[in-house]
Design a protein around this motif. Structure first.
Motif, mmCIF file in Angstrom:
data_model
loop_
_atom_site.group_PDB
_atom_site.id
_atom_site.type_symbol
_atom_site.label_atom_id
_atom_site.label_comp_id
_atom_site.label_asym_id
_atom_site.label_seq_id
_atom_site.Cartn_x
_atom_site.Cartn_y
_atom_site.Cartn_z
ATOM 1 N N LYS A 185 6.468 -3.789 7.692
ATOM 2 C CA LYS A 185 7.801 -4.396 7.848
ATOM 3 C C LYS A 185 8.871 -3.549 7.175
ATOM 4 O O LYS A 185 10.000 -3.440 7.667
ATOM 5 N N ALA A 186 8.521 -2.907 6.058
ATOM 6 C CA ALA A 186 9.474 -2.028 5.381
ATOM 7 C C ALA A 186 9.835 -0.832 6.247
ATOM 8 O O ALA A 186 10.889 -0.219 6.058
ATOM 9 N N SER A 187 8.960 -0.522 7.214
ATOM 10 C CA SER A 187 9.235 0.579 8.142
ATOM 11 C C SER A 187 9.816 0.087 9.460
ATOM 12 O O SER A 187 9.944 0.869 10.416
ATOM 13 N N GLY A 188 10.097 -1.208 9.529
ATOM 14 C CA GLY A 188 10.678 -1.758 10.746
ATOM 15 C C GLY A 188 9.666 -2.180 11.781
ATOM 16 O O GLY A 188 10.026 -2.434 12.931
ATOM 17 N N VAL A 189 8.377 -2.265 11.395
ATOM 18 C CA VAL A 189 7.312 -2.667 12.327
ATOM 19 C C VAL A 189 6.821 -4.052 11.930
ATOM 20 O O VAL A 189 6.510 -4.307 10.758
ATOM 21 N N LEU A 190 6.725 -4.955 12.927
ATOM 22 C CA LEU A 190 6.294 -6.326 12.661
ATOM 23 C C LEU A 190 4.887 -6.546 13.202
ATOM 24 O O LEU A 190 4.677 -6.679 14.404
ATOM 25 N N LEU A 191 3.909 -6.563 12.275
ATOM 26 C CA LEU A 191 2.519 -6.835 12.659
ATOM 27 C C LEU A 191 2.295 -8.338 12.657
ATOM 28 O O LEU A 191 2.661 -9.024 11.703
ATOM 29 N N MET A 192 1.646 -8.837 13.703
ATOM 30 C CA MET A 192 1.401 -10.270 13.805
ATOM 31 C C MET A 192 -0.080 -10.509 14.091
ATOM 32 O O MET A 192 -0.659 -9.877 14.985
ATOM 33 N N PRO A 193 -0.724 -11.407 13.313
ATOM 34 C CA PRO A 193 -2.136 -11.722 13.598
ATOM 35 C C PRO A 193 -2.268 -12.483 14.904
ATOM 36 O O PRO A 193 -1.683 -13.549 15.068
ATOM 37 N N LEU A 194 -3.040 -11.927 15.818
ATOM 38 C CA LEU A 194 -3.238 -12.571 17.120
ATOM 39 C C LEU A 194 -4.497 -13.422 17.118
ATOM 40 O O LEU A 194 -4.516 -14.533 17.666
ATOM 41 N N TYR A 230 -23.749 -11.024 14.272
ATOM 42 C CA TYR A 230 -22.991 -11.288 13.044
ATOM 43 C C TYR A 230 -23.093 -12.767 12.698
ATOM 44 O O TYR A 230 -23.010 -13.628 13.577
ATOM 45 N N ALA A 231 -23.265 -13.034 11.380
ATOM 46 C CA ALA A 231 -23.314 -14.426 10.917
ATOM 47 C C ALA A 231 -21.901 -14.957 10.730
ATOM 48 O O ALA A 231 -20.961 -14.202 10.457
ATOM 49 N N GLU A 232 -21.768 -16.247 10.869
ATOM 50 C CA GLU A 232 -20.467 -16.894 10.701
ATOM 51 C C GLU A 232 -20.153 -17.019 9.210
ATOM 52 O O GLU A 232 -20.988 -17.477 8.416
ATOM 53 N N ASN A 233 -18.974 -16.601 8.848
ATOM 54 C CA ASN A 233 -18.578 -16.618 7.435
ATOM 55 C C ASN A 233 -18.447 -18.050 6.921
ATOM 56 O O ASN A 233 -18.230 -18.988 7.682
ATOM 57 N N ASP A 234 -18.573 -18.197 5.586
ATOM 58 C CA ASP A 234 -18.425 -19.502 4.951
ATOM 59 C C ASP A 234 -16.952 -19.904 4.968
ATOM 60 O O ASP A 234 -16.073 -19.105 4.599
ATOM 61 N N ALA A 235 -16.680 -21.119 5.385
ATOM 62 C CA ALA A 235 -15.300 -21.586 5.503
ATOM 63 C C ALA A 235 -14.557 -21.557 4.178
ATOM 64 O O ALA A 235 -13.327 -21.416 4.151
ATOM 65 N N ILE A 236 -15.291 -21.651 3.065
ATOM 66 C CA ILE A 236 -14.630 -21.667 1.763
ATOM 67 C C ILE A 236 -14.003 -20.320 1.417
ATOM 68 O O ILE A 236 -13.134 -20.224 0.555
ATOM 69 N N ARG A 237 -14.440 -19.266 2.090
ATOM 70 C CA ARG A 237 -13.900 -17.927 1.830
ATOM 71 C C ARG A 237 -12.711 -17.593 2.727
ATOM 72 O O ARG A 237 -12.117 -16.516 2.601
ATOM 73 N N LEU A 238 -12.358 -18.497 3.610
ATOM 74 C CA LEU A 238 -11.296 -18.206 4.572
ATOM 75 C C LEU A 238 -9.953 -18.715 4.078
ATOM 76 O O LEU A 238 -9.872 -19.767 3.435
ATOM 77 N N GLU A 239 -8.900 -17.975 4.402
ATOM 78 C CA GLU A 239 -7.552 -18.430 4.094
ATOM 79 C C GLU A 239 -6.590 -17.967 5.179
ATOM 80 O O GLU A 239 -6.829 -16.956 5.851
ATOM 81 N N VAL A 240 -5.525 -18.722 5.343
ATOM 82 C CA VAL A 240 -4.540 -18.422 6.375
ATOM 83 C C VAL A 240 -3.826 -17.123 6.036
ATOM 84 O O VAL A 240 -3.347 -16.929 4.915
ATOM 85 N N VAL A 241 -3.767 -16.227 7.010
ATOM 86 C CA VAL A 241 -3.139 -14.933 6.808
ATOM 87 C C VAL A 241 -1.780 -14.835 7.509
ATOM 88 O O VAL A 241 -0.996 -13.911 7.262
ATOM 89 N N GLY A 242 -1.523 -15.774 8.409
ATOM 90 C CA GLY A 242 -0.261 -15.771 9.135
ATOM 91 C C GLY A 242 -0.362 -16.610 10.394
ATOM 92 O O GLY A 242 -1.365 -17.298 10.617
ATOM 93 N N GLN A 243 0.654 -16.551 11.217
ATOM 94 C CA GLN A 243 0.690 -17.324 12.452
ATOM 95 C C GLN A 243 0.891 -16.410 13.653
ATOM 96 O O GLN A 243 1.592 -15.406 13.581
ATOM 97 N N TYR A 244 0.241 -16.820 14.728
ATOM 98 C CA TYR A 244 0.507 -16.198 16.020
ATOM 99 C C TYR A 244 1.522 -17.094 16.721
ATOM 100 O O TYR A 244 1.265 -18.291 16.955
#
Length: 272
Positions: free
Chosen positions: A147-156, A106-120
């Motif tokens: 979260k509306a269902s009471g489940v907390l997903l966190m980006p690891l 897999y090629a490394e994605n361009d940094a300009i297309r990346l954005e913060v999705v959350g915190q671990y």
């Protein structure tokens, strides 16, 4: 003799008399007719004939008829005929992708297309995790629904540079003793789905002990993902007994909803 003479003479007188009488009658009739015509009392008056005046016909002005213009037909470009198919030509060999211990490149994605999705966040430690803009938007929507269902997903773990992957793989070699054994748990550098920015390791914020462990499949987060992740374009990358031979990772998901993402994972979704 004398008697015959007298007879012829008498005849002449009689003829003259007859002619004279006829002439007098003829003249009398003519005079009577003339007098009658000149007498107003006896004159026949013809009633006046009505006079009809026919108005002159007006000439209608000429009607201008505008005919529709003929549509110009665009010229059709000349298309060259397709090349002839040679039936004796063998079918091309299928394109194969060289893997490294089952992991695809897999090629490394361009940094300009990346954005913060959350915190671990664990035990006072926190770091930002990034994804490709397409995957980031989908993950945020999915996390909101969970979260509306009471489940907390966190980006690891989201996007990962090749250099960082090289360090991780080197540690796995030390732990497992060989590249082959290390590759069952970690991809060699240049062969990680994390390079694309479309893959993410997900944690249950309420179950820190299950981070990056098989026990994650027993969490509410995994159960919710198994039922709902597909609605947001995510699928499990390495289910049990996957064709690549990579160990089962219930925490590792990839985004495949967009055209670009499908192109990135085309080889992974088409078993060789």
């Amino acid at each position: 003799m004398r008697q015959s003479f007298l007879s012829s003479r008498s005849l002449r007188f009689m003829l003259i008399a007859v002619l004279s009488a006829g002439f007098i009658v003829f003249v009398g009739l003519g005079l009577e007719s003339k007098m009658a015509s000149s007498d107003p009392a006896t004159q026949v008056v013809q009633p006046p004939q009505p006079q009809f005046s026919v108005p002159p016909q007006r000439q209608s002005p000429p009607i201008a008829v505008t005919l529709p213009r003929e549509k110009s037909v665009p010229s059709v470009p000349t298309v060259p005929p397709p090349p002839a198919i040679i039936l004796s030509q063998p079918n091309p060999a299928p394109v194969t992708v060289k893997t490294a211990y089952g992991h695809l490149p897999y090629a490394e994605n361009d940094a300009i297309r990346l954005e913060v999705v959350g915190q671990y966040v664990r035990d006072g430690y926190a770091r930002d995790e990034r994804l490709d803009i397409e995957a980031a938007q989908a993950f945020r929507q999915m996390a909101k629904a969970a979260k509306a269902s009471g489940v907390l997903l966190m980006p690891l773990s989201g996007f990962r540079e090749v250099s960082v992957q090289a360090e991780l793989f080197a540690r796995q070699i030390e732990r497992k003793g060989s590249k082959e054994e290390a590759a069952k748990w970690s991809a060699p550098p240049g062969h990680s789905e994390h390079h694309t920015g479309y893959a993410i390791d997900i944690a249950d914020q309420q179950s820190p002990e299950s981070d990056l462990k098989i026990s994650f499949e027993a969490t509410r987060a995994y159960q919710w993902l198994a039922e709902n992740a597909v609605q947001y374009g995510f699928e499990l990358s390495f289910p049990p007994n996957n064709w690549q031979g990579v160990s089962y990772e219930p925490w590792h998901w990839r985004y495949v909803r967009s055209t670009r993402a499908l192109q990135v994972f085309a080889a992974a979704k088409r078993p060789q």
